[in-house]
Each structure stands twice: as structure tokens, then as C-alpha cells.
Design a protein around this motif. Structure first.
Motif, PDB file in Angstrom:
ATOM      1  N   ASP A 140       0.828  -1.201   0.000  1.00  0.00           N
ATOM      2  CA  ASP A 140       0.000   0.000   0.000  1.00  0.00           C
ATOM      3  C   ASP A 140       0.861   1.249   0.000  1.00  0.00           C
ATOM      4  OD1 ASP A 140      -2.643  -1.347   0.400  1.00  0.00           O
ATOM      5  OD2 ASP A 140      -1.654  -1.987   2.256  1.00  0.00           O
ATOM      6  N   VAL A 141       0.438   2.239  -0.799  1.00  0.00           N
ATOM      7  CA  VAL A 141       1.120   3.527  -0.869  1.00  0.00           C
ATOM      8  C   VAL A 141       0.060   4.612  -0.741  1.00  0.00           C
ATOM      9  CG1 VAL A 141       2.540   5.070  -2.270  1.00  0.00           C
ATOM     10  CG2 VAL A 141       2.916   2.602  -2.374  1.00  0.00           C
ATOM     11  N   VAL A 142       0.277   5.534   0.189  1.00  0.00           N
ATOM     12  CA  VAL A 142      -0.629   6.668   0.348  1.00  0.00           C
ATOM     13  C   VAL A 142       0.013   7.881  -0.323  1.00  0.00           C
ATOM     14  CG1 VAL A 142       0.272   7.312   2.622  1.00  0.00           C
ATOM     15  CG2 VAL A 142      -2.038   7.996   1.970  1.00  0.00           C
ATOM     16  N   PHE A 143      -0.794   8.652  -1.051  1.00  0.00           N
ATOM     17  CA  PHE A 143      -0.285   9.832  -1.747  1.00  0.00           C
ATOM     18  C   PHE A 143      -1.389  10.853  -1.875  1.00  0.00           C
ATOM     19  CE2 PHE A 143      -1.955   7.018  -4.954  1.00  0.00           C
ATOM     20  CZ  PHE A 143      -2.541   7.834  -5.910  1.00  0.00           C
ATOM     21  N   GLN A 144      -1.002  12.080  -2.229  1.00  0.00           N
ATOM     22  CA  GLN A 144      -1.941  13.162  -2.403  1.00  0.00           C
ATOM     23  C   GLN A 144      -1.857  13.672  -3.825  1.00  0.00           C
ATOM     24  OE1 GLN A 144      -1.390  16.337   0.384  1.00  0.00           O
ATOM     25  NE2 GLN A 144      -3.312  17.312  -0.135  1.00  0.00           N
ATOM     26  N   SER A 145      -3.005  14.054  -4.383  1.00  0.00           N
ATOM     27  CA  SER A 145      -3.024  14.591  -5.732  1.00  0.00           C
ATOM     28  C   SER A 145      -4.198  15.539  -5.897  1.00  0.00           C
ATOM     29  CB  SER A 145      -3.130  13.471  -6.767  1.00  0.00           C
ATOM     30  OG  SER A 145      -3.173  14.021  -8.080  1.00  0.00           O
ATOM     31  N   GLY A 146      -3.990  16.565  -6.681  1.00  0.00           N
ATOM     32  CA  GLY A 146      -5.058  17.490  -7.033  1.00  0.00           C
ATOM     33  C   GLY A 146      -5.696  17.142  -8.357  1.00  0.00           C
ATOM     34  N   ALA A 147      -5.216  16.075  -8.991  1.00  0.00           N
ATOM     35  CA  ALA A 147      -5.778  15.669 -10.290  1.00  0.00           C
ATOM     36  C   ALA A 147      -7.234  15.266 -10.105  1.00  0.00           C
ATOM     37  CB  ALA A 147      -4.968  14.517 -10.861  1.00  0.00           C
ATOM     38  N   ASP A 148      -8.060  15.643 -11.069  1.00  0.00           N
ATOM     39  CA  ASP A 148      -9.489  15.330 -10.944  1.00  0.00           C
ATOM     40  C   ASP A 148      -9.906  14.070 -11.693  1.00  0.00           C
ATOM     41  OD1 ASP A 148      -9.289  16.203 -13.523  1.00  0.00           O
ATOM     42  OD2 ASP A 148     -10.616  17.932 -13.279  1.00  0.00           O
ATOM     43  N   ASP A 149      -8.930  13.309 -12.211  1.00  0.00           N
ATOM     44  CA  ASP A 149      -9.309  12.115 -12.953  1.00  0.00           C
ATOM     45  C   ASP A 149      -8.680  10.832 -12.394  1.00  0.00           C
ATOM     46  OD1 ASP A 149      -6.778  12.835 -13.710  1.00  0.00           O
ATOM     47  OD2 ASP A 149      -7.116  12.590 -15.858  1.00  0.00           O
ATOM     48  N   ILE A 150      -8.224  10.853 -11.143  1.00  0.00           N
ATOM     49  CA  ILE A 150      -7.703   9.629 -10.531  1.00  0.00           C
ATOM     50  C   ILE A 150      -8.862   8.696 -10.191  1.00  0.00           C
ATOM     51  CG2 ILE A 150      -6.542   8.673  -8.501  1.00  0.00           C
ATOM     52  CD1 ILE A 150      -4.607  10.993  -8.631  1.00  0.00           C
ATOM     53  N   VAL A 151      -9.940   9.284  -9.659  1.00  0.00           N
ATOM     54  CA  VAL A 151     -11.138   8.518  -9.338  1.00  0.00           C
ATOM     55  C   VAL A 151     -12.240   8.967 -10.300  1.00  0.00           C
ATOM     56  CG1 VAL A 151     -12.877   8.034  -7.572  1.00  0.00           C
ATOM     57  CG2 VAL A 151     -10.472   8.349  -6.915  1.00  0.00           C
ATOM     58  N   PRO A 152     -12.862   8.026 -11.019  1.00  0.00           N
ATOM     59  CA  PRO A 152     -13.927   8.415 -11.948  1.00  0.00           C
ATOM     60  C   PRO A 152     -15.032   9.202 -11.233  1.00  0.00           C
ATOM     61  CG  PRO A 152     -13.346   6.111 -12.248  1.00  0.00           C
ATOM     62  CD  PRO A 152     -12.620   6.590 -11.024  1.00  0.00           C
ATOM     63  N   GLY A 153     -15.459  10.281 -11.845  1.00  0.00           N
ATOM     64  CA  GLY A 153     -16.548  11.081 -11.307  1.00  0.00           C
ATOM     65  C   GLY A 153     -16.123  12.094 -10.261  1.00  0.00           C
ATOM     66  N   ASP A 154     -14.834  12.246 -10.022  1.00  0.00           N
ATOM     67  CA  ASP A 154     -14.342  13.218  -9.037  1.00  0.00           C
ATOM     68  C   ASP A 154     -14.538  14.610  -9.616  1.00  0.00           C
ATOM     69  OD1 ASP A 154     -13.048  14.750  -7.159  1.00  0.00           O
ATOM     70  OD2 ASP A 154     -11.072  13.860  -7.466  1.00  0.00           O
ATOM     71  N   THR A 155     -15.439  15.363  -9.041  1.00  0.00           N
ATOM     72  CA  THR A 155     -15.741  16.694  -9.571  1.00  0.00           C
ATOM     73  C   THR A 155     -15.610  17.804  -8.538  1.00  0.00           C
ATOM     74  OG1 THR A 155     -18.079  16.379  -9.067  1.00  0.00           O
ATOM     75  CG2 THR A 155     -17.347  15.759 -11.289  1.00  0.00           C
ATOM     76  N   ASN A 156     -15.086  17.486  -7.342  1.00  0.00           N
ATOM     77  CA  ASN A 156     -15.049  18.525  -6.308  1.00  0.00           C
ATOM     78  C   ASN A 156     -13.925  19.539  -6.511  1.00  0.00           C
ATOM     79  OD1 ASN A 156     -12.751  17.196  -5.456  1.00  0.00           O
ATOM     80  ND2 ASN A 156     -13.569  16.582  -3.482  1.00  0.00           N
ATOM     81  N   GLY A 157     -12.970  19.266  -7.399  1.00  0.00           N
ATOM     82  CA  GLY A 157     -11.920  20.224  -7.705  1.00  0.00           C
ATOM     83  C   GLY A 157     -10.917  20.440  -6.588  1.00  0.00           C
ATOM     84  N   LYS A 158     -10.884  19.551  -5.604  1.00  0.00           N
ATOM     85  CA  LYS A 158      -9.962  19.689  -4.477  1.00  0.00           C
ATOM     86  C   LYS A 158      -8.951  18.550  -4.487  1.00  0.00           C
ATOM     87  CE  LYS A 158     -13.350  21.892  -1.525  1.00  0.00           C
ATOM     88  NZ  LYS A 158     -14.118  21.805  -0.294  1.00  0.00           N
ATOM     89  N   ALA A 159      -7.794  18.814  -3.874  1.00  0.00           N
ATOM     90  CA  ALA A 159      -6.786  17.764  -3.734  1.00  0.00           C
ATOM     91  C   ALA A 159      -7.363  16.640  -2.883  1.00  0.00           C
ATOM     92  CB  ALA A 159      -5.521  18.325  -3.088  1.00  0.00           C
ATOM     93  N   GLY A 160      -6.986  15.411  -3.230  1.00  0.00           N
ATOM     94  CA  GLY A 160      -7.487  14.263  -2.500  1.00  0.00           C
ATOM     95  C   GLY A 160      -6.366  13.390  -1.990  1.00  0.00           C
ATOM     96  N   LEU A 161      -6.674  12.589  -1.005  1.00  0.00           N
ATOM     97  CA  LEU A 161      -5.764  11.614  -0.439  1.00  0.00           C
ATOM     98  C   LEU A 161      -6.160  10.257  -1.008  1.00  0.00           C
ATOM     99  CD1 LEU A 161      -3.490  11.525   1.654  1.00  0.00           C
ATOM    100  CD2 LEU A 161      -5.202  10.959   3.360  1.00  0.00           C
ATOM    101  N   PHE A 162      -5.163   9.505  -1.493  1.00  0.00           N
ATOM    102  CA  PHE A 162      -5.439   8.233  -2.149  1.00  0.00           C
ATOM    103  C   PHE A 162      -4.529   7.151  -1.598  1.00  0.00           C
ATOM    104  CE2 PHE A 162      -6.314  11.686  -5.052  1.00  0.00           C
ATOM    105  CZ  PHE A 162      -7.596  11.394  -5.491  1.00  0.00           C
ATOM    106  N   VAL A 163      -5.001   5.907  -1.638  1.00  0.00           N
ATOM    107  CA  VAL A 163      -4.181   4.760  -1.284  1.00  0.00           C
ATOM    108  C   VAL A 163      -4.224   3.799  -2.465  1.00  0.00           C
ATOM    109  CG1 VAL A 163      -3.867   2.789   0.253  1.00  0.00           C
ATOM    110  CG2 VAL A 163      -4.647   4.987   1.189  1.00  0.00           C
ATOM    111  N   ARG A 164      -3.053   3.470  -2.990  1.00  0.00           N
ATOM    112  CA  ARG A 164      -2.947   2.504  -4.079  1.00  0.00           C
ATOM    113  C   ARG A 164      -2.462   1.195  -3.472  1.00  0.00           C
ATOM    114  NH1 ARG A 164      -2.870   3.647  -9.699  1.00  0.00           N
ATOM    115  NH2 ARG A 164      -4.375   5.000  -8.779  1.00  0.00           N
ATOM    116  N   THR A 165      -3.175   0.109  -3.772  1.00  0.00           N
ATOM    117  CA  THR A 165      -2.825  -1.205  -3.237  1.00  0.00           C
ATOM    118  C   THR A 165      -2.339  -2.084  -4.375  1.00  0.00           C
ATOM    119  OG1 THR A 165      -4.447  -1.014  -1.471  1.00  0.00           O
ATOM    120  CG2 THR A 165      -3.709  -3.227  -2.013  1.00  0.00           C
ATOM    121  N   PHE A 166      -1.213  -2.772  -4.135  1.00  0.00           N
ATOM    122  CA  PHE A 166      -0.639  -3.696  -5.105  1.00  0.00           C
ATOM    123  C   PHE A 166      -0.741  -5.109  -4.563  1.00  0.00           C
ATOM    124  CE2 PHE A 166       1.493   0.385  -5.554  1.00  0.00           C
ATOM    125  CZ  PHE A 166       1.274   0.644  -6.892  1.00  0.00           C
ATOM    126  N   HIS A 167      -0.989  -6.047  -5.456  1.00  0.00           N
ATOM    127  CA  HIS A 167      -1.155  -7.447  -5.012  1.00  0.00           C
ATOM    128  C   HIS A 167       0.101  -8.238  -5.219  1.00  0.00           C
ATOM    129  CE1 HIS A 167      -5.369  -6.735  -4.379  1.00  0.00           C
ATOM    130  NE2 HIS A 167      -5.398  -6.133  -5.537  1.00  0.00           N
TER     131      HIS A 167
END
Length: 167
Positions: free
Chosen positions: A140-167
Motif C-alpha cells: 500500500d502507498v498513500v499519496f496526495q493529488s489534485g488531479a481530478d481524474d484519478i477517481v472516476p466522477g471526481d468533480t469537487n476540484g480539491k486535492a485528495g488523499l489516495f491509497v494505491r494497493t498492489f497485489h
């Protein structure tokens, strides 16, 4: 006398090792708490380096030197280069460094498995992460991004905190 660094000294999670940077000489040192501090910098005497992080077990230290990141193995005294990247973090075991490639056309964060030499893209969008961003098993990796297309339908225009999980 060692000179203080803008990067604070760090202690391993097990409390057995410390890593610090001599700002004037631009050297990184690692020592164990029994007093056996390395007499020579981990990057060698003729190179300048910046400390990034020490693994929890104190066996690996990540440092920047020139345009490359290195993962130094304290036990063997050898370093694995990760060319043309800026090291960001390493997992507590010292197996999975997280880095930001220097190529602006590629991914912004990548996780490398030092044992296999394989890379996993954490984010293709502009993103940032801190030194404790990688979980103990490197899954697992936690990161921050202001991109609005990491999660489909993200329209709030704010930076978000994300966790990417690898198997």
C-alpha cells in the motif's frame, strides 16, 4: 565536529540505528547506537548526498546524490542506484523504495521492488507523498493529488488523499 543539517536525524523503528547528514560536508552517515558510527559517509568520500529516509530495521538508507537515488545496504556496504529519480520514501523493511521520476512525461510516483527490480506505477497524474507513505509489506502507498481524474466522477476540484494497493 559535524554540522547540523536541514534534514533532521532519524532513528530506525527498532531504535538500533541512526542516520544523519552533515550539511557542511554534504555527507550522509549511519551508525548503530552501540557507538559504532560509520567513519565514512555512505555515499563515499568524493560525493555529496542528501538523506531521505532510514528503514525501520536500520538496514537500508535512502539518499540522493546528483540526479540519482540510492538505497544503501548498511550490512553489505553496497548501494543500489535508481537512476534519474528523486527518492521519496522506503517501506519499513527497506525492500520497496517510492520515487518520483525526473521525466515529466511519465508517471509521477513509482514503487520499485529491489529484490525483483520491477516497478509499479503509483500515479500517472501529478502527485506527492511523504517519507512514511509505503506500508510495511510494500503493498500500500498513500499519496496526495489534485488531479481530478484519478477517481472516476471526481468533480469537487480539491486535492485528495489516495491509497494505491498492489497485489
Amino acid at each position: 565536529m559535524r554540522h547540523p543539517s536541514p534534514h533532521p536525524p532519524v532513528i530506525s523503528g527498532d531504535g538500533g540505528h541512526v542516520a544523519y547528514q552533515d550539511a557542511k560536508a554534504q555527507d550522509v552517515f549511519v551508525g548503530d547506537r552501540t557507538g559504532a558510527t560509520a567513519a565514512d559517509p555512505v555515499e563515499g568520500p568524493s560525493r555529496a548526498a542528501t538523506l531521505v529516509q532510514l528503514s525501520d530495521n536500520g538496514c537500508k538508507v535512502v539518499y540522493l546524490s546528483g540526479s540519482d537515488t540510492y538505497v544503501h545496504d548498511v550490512r553489505s556496504g553496497t548501494a543500489q542506484p535508481v537512476p534519474n529519480v528523486r527518492g521519496v520514501a522506503i517501506d519499513p523493511t527497506g525492500r520497496y523504495p517510492l520515487y518520483a521520476p525526473d521525466d515529466p512525461s511519465g508517471p509521477s510516483l513509482v514503487l520499485r521492488d529491489l529484490r525483483t527490480g520491477t516497478d509499479e506505477t503509483v500515479s500517472n497524474q501529478p502527485a506527492s507523498a511523504g517519507t512514511d507513505a509505503v506500508s510495511a509489506d510494500g503493498r500500500d502507498v498513500v499519496f496526495q493529488s489534485g488531479a481530478d481524474d484519478i477517481v472516476p466522477g471526481d468533480t469537487n476540484g480539491k486535492a485528495g488523499l489516495f491509497v494505491r494497493t498492489f497485489h
